[in-house]
Design an enzyme around this catalytic site. Sequence first.
Site, short mmCIF file in Angstrom:
data_model
loop_
_atom_site.label_atom_id
_atom_site.label_comp_id
_atom_site.label_asym_id
_atom_site.label_seq_id
_atom_site.Cartn_x
_atom_site.Cartn_y
_atom_site.Cartn_z
N TYR A 181 0.83 -1.20 0.00
CA TYR A 181 0.00 0.00 0.00
C TYR A 181 0.87 1.25 0.00
O TYR A 181 2.07 1.19 0.20
CB TYR A 181 -0.96 0.00 1.19
CG TYR A 181 -0.34 0.31 2.53
CD1 TYR A 181 0.45 -0.62 3.21
CD2 TYR A 181 -0.54 1.55 3.13
CE1 TYR A 181 1.01 -0.32 4.44
CE2 TYR A 181 0.02 1.85 4.37
CZ TYR A 181 0.80 0.91 5.01
OH TYR A 181 1.36 1.21 6.23
N ARG A 185 -7.50 -20.42 -2.11
CA ARG A 185 -6.52 -20.23 -1.04
C ARG A 185 -5.43 -21.30 -1.05
O ARG A 185 -5.71 -22.48 -0.87
CB ARG A 185 -7.21 -20.21 0.32
CG ARG A 185 -6.27 -19.78 1.45
CD ARG A 185 -6.99 -19.71 2.78
NE ARG A 185 -6.09 -19.23 3.82
CZ ARG A 185 -5.19 -20.00 4.43
NH1 ARG A 185 -5.10 -21.27 4.13
NH2 ARG A 185 -4.38 -19.49 5.35
N LYS A 244 6.44 -1.90 1.99
CA LYS A 244 5.23 -1.31 2.60
C LYS A 244 4.07 -2.29 2.44
O LYS A 244 3.16 -2.11 1.63
CB LYS A 244 4.92 0.06 1.99
CG LYS A 244 4.04 0.91 2.91
CD LYS A 244 4.12 2.36 2.55
CE LYS A 244 3.10 3.24 3.28
NZ LYS A 244 3.20 3.27 4.73
N GLU A 294 11.77 2.51 14.36
CA GLU A 294 10.92 3.60 13.87
C GLU A 294 9.63 3.60 14.66
O GLU A 294 9.47 2.81 15.59
CB GLU A 294 10.66 3.44 12.36
CG GLU A 294 9.97 2.14 12.00
CD GLU A 294 9.79 1.96 10.49
OE1 GLU A 294 9.73 2.94 9.75
OE2 GLU A 294 9.67 0.79 10.08
N LEU A 313 10.90 1.27 7.23
CA LEU A 313 10.34 1.71 5.96
C LEU A 313 11.08 2.98 5.53
O LEU A 313 11.26 3.89 6.35
CB LEU A 313 8.85 2.04 6.15
CG LEU A 313 8.15 2.41 4.86
CD1 LEU A 313 7.81 1.15 4.07
CD2 LEU A 313 6.88 3.19 5.14
N1 PDD Z 1 2.81 5.23 7.39
N2 PDD Z 1 7.44 4.00 8.96
C1 PDD Z 1 6.30 3.28 8.94
C2 PDD Z 1 6.28 1.93 9.58
C3 PDD Z 1 5.16 3.80 8.30
O1 PDD Z 1 4.03 3.08 8.26
C4 PDD Z 1 5.22 5.10 7.72
C5 PDD Z 1 4.05 5.71 7.02
C6 PDD Z 1 6.44 5.82 7.80
C7 PDD Z 1 6.61 7.18 7.17
O2 PDD Z 1 6.56 7.10 5.77
P1 PDD Z 1 6.06 8.33 4.89
O3 PDD Z 1 6.85 9.52 5.34
O4 PDD Z 1 6.39 7.93 3.52
O5 PDD Z 1 4.59 8.48 5.14
C8 PDD Z 1 7.53 5.22 8.40
C9 PDD Z 1 1.62 5.63 6.68
C10 PDD Z 1 1.35 7.08 6.73
C11 PDD Z 1 0.47 4.76 7.15
O6 PDD Z 1 0.70 3.57 7.34
O7 PDD Z 1 -0.64 5.26 7.30
#
Ligand code: PDD
Length: 284
Positions: free
Chosen positions: A33, A100, A148, A181, A206
Amino acid sequence: MARIAYVNGRYLNLAEAAVNIEDRGYQFGDGIYEVFFAYRGRLIDEALHFARLERSRQKIGLEAPMGEAALRVVMHELMRRNRVETGLVYLQLTRGVARRDHAFPSPPPRPALTLTVRPKPEPPEELSSWGAAAITLPDQRWGRCDIKSVNLLPNVLAREAAKQAGALEAILFDEAGVVTEGASSSVWIVGADNILRTRALDQHVLPGCTRAALLGDVAAEGMDFREEGFSLEALRGAREVFITSATSFVKPITRLDGLPVGNGAPGLLASRLYARYLARLKEG
Ligand code: PDD
């Protein structure tokens, strides 16, 4: 006004938008996503988000459902139909529908592409109201957090624990006590040595798009910066802590595990970077 979703080539009322029960995203979390922030009709850091989407897609061996230009058209059309100029665009791509069975289906089904949009208030002019609390928790995720993936159960559990503790974010640390993170954000600190730090990228985090964009601002501000990991102790002793993401922009963490960070107010470096972030939004 009814919300409209994009589902595999069709624009549908959200109430009628559905995917097949055998979609592999639903069955296995076999999908990826992206979350984009749209500001006054523009997708912020869009090249970075499209590049990451492409990397995630290739890493799990999915076919591209359409080219980037066509995807951009769909995203803007969805924003138009929902009358959203400032908000969040959520994009999900899964391996599609098949009986599945864990291994990839052969021949591969058509990947399932779904998108939704929802309005979000513009970032505040002042950081004072934007600070938030965080807690710290062991990182219980898998070894490929650079993808992601829609597999977010550990992130969901961490965020729920944060919510139960009256906090917004959970800041995660690995078995060596090094911060990875946030459950859905990148984490930055300004240490007692006044050096700004965020962890270098590897398979345990990420690659945040907001993080990548902010690196340019850090350089432009001439800040004392190191792209390196830091311990839980360093986090706890930091003068400033802030998180970045498409949904939180630059967000100061003013309380950590129930204690104030620094003097409990948004810090100087976070404020300068936030001002740069706002300027970038407005300049386009
Ligand atoms: N999340 N680390 C993780 C685990 C994340 O899920 C996200 C973003 C980030 C920051 O990435 P970015 O700056 O590209 O949004 C770091 C999104 C916003 C979410 O899952 O809703």
